[in-house]
Design a protein around this motif. Structure first.
Motif, PDB file in Angstrom:
ATOM      1  N   MET A 116      44.558 -13.960 -10.500  1.00  0.00           N
ATOM      2  CA  MET A 116      44.572 -13.365  -9.160  1.00  0.00           C
ATOM      3  C   MET A 116      45.755 -12.409  -9.000  1.00  0.00           C
ATOM      4  O   MET A 116      45.625 -11.343  -8.370  1.00  0.00           O
ATOM      5  CB  MET A 116      44.626 -14.460  -8.105  1.00  0.00           C
ATOM      6  N   ALA A 117      46.913 -12.762  -9.553  1.00  0.00           N
ATOM      7  CA  ALA A 117      48.082 -11.891  -9.452  1.00  0.00           C
ATOM      8  C   ALA A 117      47.843 -10.549 -10.129  1.00  0.00           C
ATOM      9  O   ALA A 117      48.372  -9.516  -9.695  1.00  0.00           O
ATOM     10  CB  ALA A 117      49.297 -12.579 -10.068  1.00  0.00           C
ATOM     11  N   ASN A 118      47.024 -10.530 -11.170  1.00  0.00           N
ATOM     12  CA  ASN A 118      46.757  -9.307 -11.918  1.00  0.00           C
ATOM     13  C   ASN A 118      45.724  -8.402 -11.260  1.00  0.00           C
ATOM     14  O   ASN A 118      45.456  -7.313 -11.779  1.00  0.00           O
ATOM     15  CB  ASN A 118      46.294  -9.642 -13.340  1.00  0.00           C
ATOM     16  N   LEU A 170      42.779  -4.815  -6.635  1.00  0.00           N
ATOM     17  CA  LEU A 170      41.320  -4.831  -6.593  1.00  0.00           C
ATOM     18  C   LEU A 170      40.755  -5.579  -5.382  1.00  0.00           C
ATOM     19  O   LEU A 170      39.703  -5.211  -4.856  1.00  0.00           O
ATOM     20  CB  LEU A 170      40.758  -5.464  -7.876  1.00  0.00           C
ATOM     21  N   ILE A 171      41.453  -6.630  -4.962  1.00  0.00           N
ATOM     22  CA  ILE A 171      40.945  -7.477  -3.878  1.00  0.00           C
ATOM     23  C   ILE A 171      42.099  -8.029  -3.044  1.00  0.00           C
ATOM     24  O   ILE A 171      43.250  -8.013  -3.472  1.00  0.00           O
ATOM     25  CB  ILE A 171      40.101  -8.669  -4.415  1.00  0.00           C
ATOM     26  N   MET A 175      50.115  -4.175  -9.112  1.00  0.00           N
ATOM     27  CA  MET A 175      49.632  -4.885 -10.307  1.00  0.00           C
ATOM     28  C   MET A 175      48.293  -4.280 -10.736  1.00  0.00           C
ATOM     29  O   MET A 175      47.241  -4.861 -10.566  1.00  0.00           O
ATOM     30  CB  MET A 175      49.465  -6.374 -10.017  1.00  0.00           C
ATOM     31  N   GLY A 176      48.325  -3.063 -11.255  1.00  0.00           N
ATOM     32  CA  GLY A 176      47.100  -2.370 -11.619  1.00  0.00           C
ATOM     33  C   GLY A 176      46.783  -2.495 -13.095  1.00  0.00           C
ATOM     34  O   GLY A 176      46.883  -3.566 -13.679  1.00  0.00           O
ATOM     35  N   ILE A 177      46.416  -1.380 -13.715  1.00  0.00           N
ATOM     36  CA  ILE A 177      46.036  -1.365 -15.124  1.00  0.00           C
ATOM     37  C   ILE A 177      47.254  -1.708 -15.984  1.00  0.00           C
ATOM     38  O   ILE A 177      48.318  -1.116 -15.845  1.00  0.00           O
ATOM     39  CB  ILE A 177      45.473   0.013 -15.507  1.00  0.00           C
ATOM     40  N   LYS A 178      47.088  -2.672 -16.896  1.00  0.00           N
ATOM     41  CA  LYS A 178      48.196  -3.138 -17.742  1.00  0.00           C
ATOM     42  C   LYS A 178      48.133  -2.581 -19.162  1.00  0.00           C
ATOM     43  O   LYS A 178      49.140  -2.470 -19.829  1.00  0.00           O
ATOM     44  CB  LYS A 178      48.187  -4.665 -17.815  1.00  0.00           C
TER      45      LYS A 178
END
Length: 401
Positions: A380-382, A386-387, A1-4
């Motif tokens: 958070m899912a997106n 990142l974390i 779920m990275g850059i959209k």
């Protein structure tokens, strides 16, 4: 779920805007396109999944700049951020009725426009800060006219909450451990510093890097006296915000100790900014990174991502993603303005959406209703790239400014 999404700048000069969500309003996209036209942006602009329109710059944006800083991108709540601490208490050790705890905290920690009647912070904290501040105000005496009773006010506001979306909470994690969590910044003096230098940047626009597409993006160029003065002042405000949260945490613990079984603080304690600027190394170049509503999420660095006053919050550990400049979201992010929230929701809606939480439920905080914020779980899912989530918290007590 990275850059959209990626916005490719179409101006004569520009950088891409890399967005970690598809939930972006048109006003934010317009702001981001303008920011991307600035010639001193390094590599790209990263946009976190809690993105929403802001004053000057888009909230949720991470802006790396070379040899320049945009004061309006840092904003006026300089150093605003979070503090969280896990206690050696379990949920079952809390009283059934939390109103006495809430009242005790509110007596210790002034909220809204209130401040301490006397200075509460230790001289060892105040004295070095006062000396640094004197250097700043000698160069910029106009700052002292922007805050009533300048010297006493900033000292009496140390250890106070403020208003808006600032809060103090008692939370429970997935193991039923008790946490104290709070959100605040640099109070009146941070606001004065931000406002003062934003206006100076607009009035004394520098043109070293060419066209500025919006007056709110006026900047100070490195090497100029105003750049050095602003950087010194903003560092001071960021330190003040950090100390403000630390002092508040001390007062909260002092307030609740007599009402709870004996407890200790664990080693899990986090104090992090989400409105600030600092020098960092990214893509092999030293740059000034402005996080406007974003926290640093370097490899294995801990951070705090709060939801709204009726939703989950998260203790997280960063993955050090270079595309986000080692950053993640600072919260859920608003999906409607305060004024729209006030006409869209009623006091009864607020009562319903905060069931089971000891908090204010009057019309004065309807603009902070959970329904005015994005879904924290979608946010958070997106940002799974990142974390990683370390703890999931739910609040049982919330004090709003």
């Amino acid at each position: 779920m990275g850059i959209k999404m990626i916005l490719n700048a179409k101006a004569v000069y520009g950088v891409p805007v890399k967005i970690f969500t598809t939930d972006v309003d048109e006003q934010s996209l317009t702001q981001l396109r303008k920011m991307a036209q600035l010639e001193f942006i390094h590599s790209h602009i990263a946009v976190m999944p809690d993105v929403h329109v802001g004053k000057g710059a888009t909230v949720g944006s991470v802006i790396p700049t070379k040899q320049a800083i945009i004061p309006a991108a840092v904003g006026v709540d300089i150093g605003c951020g979070m503090n969280a601490l896990r206690l050696s208490l379990k949920a079952e050790q809390l009283p059934d009725n939390l109103s006495a705890l809430r009242n005790a905290i509110e007596r210790k920690v002034p909220v809204g426009f209130e401040m301490h009647k006397q200075v509460r912070a230790k001289a060892s904290t105040l004295t070095p800060m006062e000396k640094r501040l004197e250097r700043i105000t000698r160069k910029h005496p106009g700052l002292t006219r922007m805050l009533r009773h300048f010297n006493s006010t900033w000292q009496k506001q140390l250890g106070t909450l403020g208003g808006g979306n600032h809060f103090i909470e008692l939370c429970l994690d997935e193991n039923q451990d008790v946490w104290v969590m709070l959100h605040s910044g640099s109070r009146g003096l941070g606001n004065a510093i931000g406002t003062y230098f934003i206006e100076r940047a607009k009035k004394e626009a520098q043109h070293r890097f060419g066209h500025v597409p919006d007056r709110d993006l006026s900047y100070f160029a490195e090497g100029s006296s105003l750049f050095d003065d602003y950087f010194e002042a903003v560092e001071w405000a960021q330190e003040y915000a950090y100390e403000n949260r630390r002092e508040m945490m001390r007062l909260i613990l002092e307030a609740i100790r007599p009402l709870l079984p004996s407890f200790q603080m664990t080693k899990e304690a986090i104090n992090c900014h989400h409105n600030y600027v600092q020098k960092e190394l990214h893509f092999d170049e030293e740059v000034y990174v402005t996080r406007k509503g974003a926290i640093r999420a370097g490899k294995d660095e801990y951070g705090i991502i709060p939801g709204s006053m009726g939703a989950a919050s998260f203790i997280v550990k960063g993955k050090g993603n270079p595309e986000s400049f080692c950053s993640c979201s600072h919260g859920a992010g608003r999906k409607m303005s305060r004024s729209k929230a006030k006409i869209s929701f009623s006091q009864q809606d607020l009562i319903q959406q905060t069931q089971g939480i000891e908090c204010r439920k009057d019309k004065g905080v309807v603009d902070e209703i959970p329904g005015a914020y994005k879904d924290i779980h979608e946010v958070m899912a997106n940002q799974q790239d990142l974390i990683e989530v370390v703890h999931t918290l739910r609040q049982v007590l919330c004090i709003k400014g």
